[in-house]
Design a protein around this motif. Structure first.
Motif: not given
Length: 261
Positions: A53, A56, A58, A61, A81, A83
């Motif tokens: 995570d 990336t 993310l 999120e 999630v 992107d």
């Protein structure tokens, strides 16, 4: 899944040796395939020690994880999630704690749901370093294994051991990605790659040049859509093309590499 829907190809990423850049390779290859129009779902399988995570970008999120899906706490797509940088790239986080009551059958059922949903062309399983339950879970469902190795004797030895283990678990298609390649030029670096192939006894799918930018990019959640290093972005695109079946040369359009000082 109806008769016209094709299952996604499931590829696990492993190394059995820390520090080779496995998760970085997994995340950036996923983005490169997404940039080529392929729908990719990244699943972090490093249960209890997740980091995909972060790589990336993310983290904020990722509310639910693959553990929530396996334990039936949320519907399958609630954990996904999307992107915002590329609509073709999706992600599912690993749980913060590994629940040893979770079975290989539950993991397989969850992954197969996504693979058979018709929403994805590829499902990437990023496993932790070492041979443990998450790797065995992934080996139980994956079509292919991408074994990531750095050009060191210890890493290559680990790759050979990993390949043997995966073969005993039924993963028959194994491919090697040599990461952190250095040299005065691509031609001279080929010998390093050939040595890794010979020692690991695994067929090659691609090589990635050494690039300090990748370390900083990992901390910032930057992937190949935003990297400045052309040799690295080209290398990941070459591996993406090879993954799709194109027979592109190993260092296609890569004219120079970095040298360690």
């Amino acid at each position: 899944m109806n008769e016209t829907t094709r299952s996604a190809q499931i590829i696990l990423f492993t190394s059995c040796k820390g520090g080779v850049g496995k998760s970085t390779v997994c995340a950036n290859l996923a983005m490169s395939l997404a940039m080529r129009g392929k729908r990719v779902l990244l699943i972090d399988c490093d249960f209890g020690n997740r980091c995909l995570d972060i790589l990336t970008g993310l983290s904020n999120e990722a509310v639910y994880d693959i553990g929530d899906v396996m334990m039936h706490r949320v519907p399958h797509f609630r954990a996904v999630v999307k992107d915002s940088r590329n609509k073709n790239l999706s992600f599912i986080a690993a749980p913060n704690d590994f629940n040893f009551n979770v079975s290989a059958a539950a993991f397989r059922a969850a992954v197969r749901f996504y693979a058979d949903s018709g929403e994805y062309d590829f499902v990437f399983l990023d496993t932790p370093g070492g041979i443990g339950e998450p790797l065995m879970f992934a080996a139980n469902v994956a079509d292919t294994a991408y074994i990531v190795v750095s050009p060191t004797k210890a890493a290559v030895r680990a790759a050979e051991r990993t390949a043997y283990f995966l073969c005993t678990k039924g993963v028959k298609r194994e491919r090697l990605i040599v990461n952190k390649i250095t040299g005065k030029n691509p031609e001279s670096a080929k010998q390093t790659v050939m040595s890794a192939i010979d020692q690991s006894r695994v067929r090659l799918i691609g090589a990635v040049p050494y690039e300090p930018e990748l370390i900083e990019a990992g901390d910032n959640g930057t992937l190949t859509d935003e990297l400045l290093s052309e040799p690295v972005t080209r290398a990941f695109d070459n591996i993406a093309q090879r993954t799709l079946g194109s027979d592109v040369p190993l260092f296609y359009k890569i004219k120079k590499l970095r040298r360690l000082h």
